[in-house]
Design an enzyme around this catalytic site. Structure first.
Site, short mmCIF file in Angstrom:
data_model
loop_
_atom_site.label_atom_id
_atom_site.label_comp_id
_atom_site.label_asym_id
_atom_site.label_seq_id
_atom_site.Cartn_x
_atom_site.Cartn_y
_atom_site.Cartn_z
N CYS A 1 -4.41 -1.18 -2.12
CA CYS A 1 -4.52 0.27 -2.31
C CYS A 1 -5.42 0.51 -3.52
CB CYS A 1 -3.11 0.83 -2.56
SG CYS A 1 -3.06 2.57 -2.96
N ASN A 2 -6.52 1.20 -3.30
CA ASN A 2 -7.44 1.48 -4.41
C ASN A 2 -6.76 2.32 -5.48
OD1 ASN A 2 -10.60 0.96 -3.41
ND2 ASN A 2 -9.16 1.29 -1.75
N TYR B 1 -0.40 8.51 -2.42
CA TYR B 1 -0.34 8.24 -3.86
C TYR B 1 -1.46 9.01 -4.58
CZ TYR B 1 2.70 4.01 -3.52
OH TYR B 1 3.73 3.11 -3.32
N GLY B 2 -2.54 9.24 -3.86
CA GLY B 2 -3.74 9.80 -4.49
C GLY B 2 -3.56 11.14 -5.17
N ASP C 1 0.87 -1.19 0.00
CA ASP C 1 0.00 0.00 0.00
C ASP C 1 0.90 1.23 0.00
OD1 ASP C 1 -2.31 1.67 0.24
OD2 ASP C 1 -2.00 1.80 2.40
N CYS D 1 -10.84 3.76 -0.09
CA CYS D 1 -9.40 3.88 0.19
C CYS D 1 -9.13 2.97 1.38
CB CYS D 1 -9.07 5.34 0.53
SG CYS D 1 -7.40 5.57 1.18
N HIS E 1 -7.09 3.12 3.70
CA HIS E 1 -6.83 3.80 4.97
C HIS E 1 -8.14 4.06 5.73
CE1 HIS E 1 -2.86 4.68 3.26
NE2 HIS E 1 -2.48 5.24 4.39
N1 DGL Z 1 -4.64 3.33 0.79
C1 DGL Z 1 -4.61 4.07 -0.44
C2 DGL Z 1 -5.86 3.76 -1.25
O1 DGL Z 1 -6.52 2.77 -0.99
C3 DGL Z 1 -4.32 5.49 -0.13
C4 DGL Z 1 -3.92 6.26 -1.31
C5 DGL Z 1 -3.01 7.41 -1.04
O2 DGL Z 1 -1.90 7.18 -0.61
O3 DGL Z 1 -3.42 8.51 -1.38
O4 DGL Z 1 -6.21 4.46 -2.16
#
Ligand code: DGL
Length: 259
Positions: free
Chosen positions: A72-73, A41-42, A9, A182, A184
């Site tokens: 991680c989505n 990552y988003g 993730d 997400c 998180h």
């Molecule tokens: N856990 C990630 C998800 O499911 C978080 C993405 C991120 O880091 O912005 O999208």
């Protein structure tokens, strides 16, 4: 020792998936990578998300993983097609649970809280089109939530203020399902339950991912039959304590690794 399942993730959020996986598959060894140094990552471009997903995948393969869960989505919706076509191990991805929400909603209004990277992906749009015909899907970017969760500020005032600003417009539109898009966000469920009216169902994909993992391991004849205590290793390129706290295992093996 049986080969582990690899899970990655952008940070600590994918441990919400890890928990479901170890609950359903208690004989499996796992290796978890938290790329917290690069979270969120988003907010990154598709190319950057792909590059980070490749880096994580190659590390998990070097560590001998037999399968990879992209927990991680944002990484799934931007990189899973590439990963599946370039590496030979099976991949499990996670996407916002639009389908169960569309089946469940009575008001025909569903809220989706996810990152910008997920909401802007073509995979998310295709899934919404396919499964949510006739349903009003209200998308809300959860800007800032991942950073607060990574910092362990789940119950903070800052978190509640941020969430309130995201939830109210969806509640004003009469949603009765809130999809957590997400990995998180399941850590926010206790806070969300306090803030949402009782008729709003919170839907996340963790258990479905664990079920899918089991089915795919079975299909490829990769299920572990080992009897001993499973080995779970966590690597993070940031803080080691937050993972222990989130998974509720103070003695978990969490190591710093510069990846
Ligand atoms: N856990 C990630 C998800 O499911 C978080 C993405 C991120 O880091 O912005 O999208």
């Amino acid at each position: 020792m049986p080969k582990p399942i690899g899970i990655f993730d952008s940070g600590v959020g994918g441990t919400s998936i890890w928990k479901e996986v170890v609950k359903m598959l208690p004989k499996e060894n796992t290796v978890y990578l938290a790329d917290s140094a690069n979270a969120p990552y988003g907010e990154k471009s598709k190319e950057e998300i792909l590059g980070l997903s490749i880096k994580n995948t190659e590390l998990l393969l070097d560590l001998g993983c037999k399968m990879i869960i992209v927990a991680c989505n944002t990484a799934t919706t931007n990189a899973i097609d590439y990963l599946r076509s370039h590496y030979s191990v099976p991949f499990i991805g996670i996407e916002p649970a639009i389908k169960p929400a569309a089946l469940h909603t009575k008001t025909k209004k569903v809220g989706v809280l996810a990152t910008k990277g997920t909401l802007s992906s073509s995979l998310f749009h295709n899934t919404s089109k396919l499964f949510a015909e006739g349903i009003n899907v209200i998308e809300q970017e959860g800007k800032g939530l991942v950073e607060l969760i990574e910092a362990g500020k789940i119950q903070s005032k800052e978190m509640k203020t941020l969430l309130n600003g995201f939830l109210q417009p969806m509640l004003d539109q009469n949603i009765d399902c809130l999809v957590l898009g997400c990995t998180h966000y399941p850590y926010l469920i206790p806070v969300l339950k306090d803030m949402l009216p009782e008729n709003v169902n919170i839907i996340d994909s963790g258990e479905a991912v664990a079920r899918q993992t089991q089915a795919v391991l079975d299909r490829y004849n990769l299920l572990s039959t080992a009897d001993g205590k499973p080995n779970h290793i966590f690597y993070t390129n940031k803080d080691t304590e937050i993972i222990k706290q989130l998974i509720g295992r103070p003695s978990a093996k969490v190591s710093f690794l510069d990846f």
